[in-house]
Structures are given as structure tokens and as C-alpha cells.
Design a protein around this motif. Sequence first.
Motif, PDB file in Angstrom:
ATOM      1  N   ASN A 164      36.812  36.763  37.393  1.00 38.13           N
ATOM      2  CA  ASN A 164      35.644  36.629  38.264  1.00 38.13           C
ATOM      3  C   ASN A 164      36.077  36.258  39.675  1.00 38.13           C
ATOM      4  N   ASP A 165      35.848  37.158  40.620  1.00 42.78           N
ATOM      5  CA  ASP A 165      36.193  36.883  42.009  1.00 42.78           C
ATOM      6  C   ASP A 165      35.243  37.650  42.917  1.00 42.78           C
ATOM      7  N   ASP A 166      35.653  37.840  44.180  1.00 47.19           N
ATOM      8  CA  ASP A 166      34.769  38.507  45.139  1.00 47.19           C
ATOM      9  C   ASP A 166      34.557  39.978  44.808  1.00 47.19           C
ATOM     10  N   LYS A 167      35.494  40.589  44.072  1.00 49.59           N
ATOM     11  CA  LYS A 167      35.407  42.020  43.772  1.00 49.59           C
ATOM     12  C   LYS A 167      34.872  42.303  42.377  1.00 49.59           C
ATOM     13  N   LEU A 168      35.156  41.412  41.434  1.00 48.83           N
ATOM     14  CA  LEU A 168      34.848  41.659  40.025  1.00 48.83           C
ATOM     15  C   LEU A 168      33.928  40.599  39.462  1.00 48.83           C
ATOM     16  N   SER A 169      33.108  41.016  38.498  1.00 45.68           N
ATOM     17  CA  SER A 169      32.350  40.052  37.692  1.00 45.68           C
ATOM     18  C   SER A 169      32.557  40.422  36.230  1.00 45.68           C
ATOM     19  N   LEU A 170      32.644  39.412  35.390  1.00 50.73           N
ATOM     20  CA  LEU A 170      32.864  39.631  33.965  1.00 50.73           C
ATOM     21  C   LEU A 170      31.758  38.988  33.158  1.00 50.73           C
ATOM     22  N   ASP A 171      31.166  39.775  32.253  1.00 57.63           N
ATOM     23  CA  ASP A 171      30.246  39.245  31.242  1.00 57.63           C
ATOM     24  C   ASP A 171      30.990  39.262  29.916  1.00 57.63           C
ATOM     25  N   TRP A 172      31.276  38.082  29.380  1.00 57.07           N
ATOM     26  CA  TRP A 172      32.023  37.945  28.127  1.00 57.07           C
ATOM     27  C   TRP A 172      31.020  37.686  27.010  1.00 57.07           C
ATOM     28  N   GLU A 173      30.820  38.666  26.163  1.00 57.31           N
ATOM     29  CA  GLU A 173      29.825  38.554  25.100  1.00 57.31           C
ATOM     30  C   GLU A 173      30.555  38.564  23.757  1.00 57.31           C
ATOM     31  N   ALA A 174      30.884  37.369  23.290  1.00 56.61           N
ATOM     32  CA  ALA A 174      31.614  37.237  22.028  1.00 56.61           C
ATOM     33  C   ALA A 174      31.221  35.934  21.358  1.00 56.61           C
ATOM     34  N   PRO A 175      31.139  35.928  20.054  1.00 57.29           N
ATOM     35  CA  PRO A 175      30.839  34.683  19.343  1.00 57.29           C
ATOM     36  C   PRO A 175      32.018  33.734  19.421  1.00 57.29           C
ATOM     37  N   ARG A 176      31.740  32.462  19.254  1.00 58.24           N
ATOM     38  CA  ARG A 176      32.812  31.465  19.213  1.00 58.24           C
ATOM     39  C   ARG A 176      33.400  31.505  17.810  1.00 58.24           C
ATOM     40  N   ALA A 177      34.556  32.142  17.687  1.00 60.81           N
ATOM     41  CA  ALA A 177      35.155  32.327  16.371  1.00 60.81           C
ATOM     42  C   ALA A 177      36.662  32.481  16.515  1.00 60.81           C
ATOM     43  N   LEU A 178      37.374  32.218  15.427  1.00 60.69           N
ATOM     44  CA  LEU A 178      38.817  32.391  15.404  1.00 60.69           C
ATOM     45  C   LEU A 178      39.173  33.798  14.945  1.00 60.69           C
ATOM     46  N   LEU A 179      40.106  34.417  15.660  1.00 66.27           N
ATOM     47  CA  LEU A 179      40.614  35.727  15.280  1.00 66.27           C
ATOM     48  C   LEU A 179      42.144  35.691  15.289  1.00 66.27           C
ATOM     49  N   PRO A 180      42.785  36.558  14.497  1.00 66.08           N
ATOM     50  CA  PRO A 180      44.245  36.649  14.566  1.00 66.08           C
ATOM     51  C   PRO A 180      44.703  36.875  16.008  1.00 66.08           C
ATOM     52  N   LYS A 181      45.804  36.239  16.380  1.00 70.70           N
ATOM     53  CA  LYS A 181      46.196  36.209  17.797  1.00 70.70           C
ATOM     54  C   LYS A 181      46.396  37.590  18.392  1.00 70.70           C
ATOM     55  N   ASN A 182      46.916  38.558  17.635  1.00 63.60           N
ATOM     56  CA  ASN A 182      47.155  39.870  18.221  1.00 63.60           C
ATOM     57  C   ASN A 182      45.863  40.576  18.597  1.00 63.60           C
TER      58      ASN A 182
END
Length: 213
Positions: free
Chosen positions: A94-112
Motif C-alpha cells: 500500500n503506497d501512493d501508486k498501489l492499494s491492496l484489498d486482502w480478503e482472506a480468513p484468519r487461518a493457518l496454511l502450510p508455509k509454501n
Amino acid sequence: MTDISLEPLDLAALLCSRVCHDVISPVGAIVNALEVLEEDDPSMRDFALELIKKSARSASARLQFARLAFGAAGSAGAMIDLGDAGTVANGFLNDDKLSLDWEAPRALLPKNQVKLVLNLLILATQAVPRGGRLVARTTLEGEQGSFHITATGSHARIPAHVEELLASRSETGTIDAHAVQPLYAGMVARAANMKISFSIDGDTVTITADKAD
């Protein structure tokens, strides 16, 4: 196209070069601002301090992102919280050029899997070189995630050669530090047993990653 073959030390060196490239700009700005402070010019003091604060935050965000996207992030078989991944992604992107909408549940996933979605976000930024809006959606089925990322902005395009690099192929069979990130993303996808696809519709590029057949 020729298969890319890299020795482990060469891969490590290229990834290190990539991370250093991302961090050198804010660190250099801090050094320049400190030199301004040494000149003891009261009219420039506030500007220099603000530049130090902004650049330090940027360097920290980039390093935290790189630690999850490229680093070990725990031992083999470790799980990573999607919420933590979203925090570092928002701090980095997130900066002057980009915006990010992160739509994910709070959950654990394998690191890869988590490393993969972060690397795909880097590819999404390359799809909108003039900036724009990124939306990252994650759906879960047990410990298997599916990722759907859209990048919308002026002059959107699928990054050049990205699909070949994801498949560990190039025209010459060699790469440089600029190309190592998509190559690495493909390696992570295969380690996570996931497949990646790209599509474009107008000013929107879509990247999806699902479990491989």
C-alpha cells in the motif's frame, strides 16, 4: 524455450540480489537524510527527519515481506497465519501508486502456500506498472488454499515471459536477478502442488492458483 538449471548457490545469490535491490532505495534515502542533518540547517531538519521516518518504515516493511515471501519462515512443514501474511503484504504494497484489498480468513496454511500467494502479489504489481488496485482473495478447503488475485490499472498487461519463467524455462536457459522472482514463485508452486494461470480482460489481469490435478 530451454529448461533453466540453477545451482543452489546461484539461486541463493540471485534471491539475495533481488532482496537487496528492494531495500537499497529506502536505506539510501536514510543515509542521504542523515547527511542533511549533519549540515545543521534548521530549515531542512523537519524534512530530513520525516524522510528518515518514512524510509525506515519502508525498509522495515520490505524486509518483513521478504522474510515471509523468500525466507525459511519456520522449519520444514511449518504453518503460517494468513492474517500475518496480510499484515506484511499491506505494509509492503500500500503506497501512493498501489492499494491492496486482502480478503482472506484468519487461518493457518502450510508455509509454501502462503509464500506462493505473496510471490503472486509481486507478479500482480508488475501487471500494473503505472499503479492501481490489487485484490487478493483466498478460499480454503481444510489446509488447502485457492488464491485469486486481480490487478486493475492503466496499461495492465501480463508480465513479459512470466509464464515461461514460472515453468522454469527461458529462451537461453539462463536468468538474472530480475527474473529470479517468477522462477522462484514457480518452484514454490510446485512444492505446494499448485498450478498458476493468468488472464487479462481490459485493464484487469487475473492470477489464480489452485491445487494441481
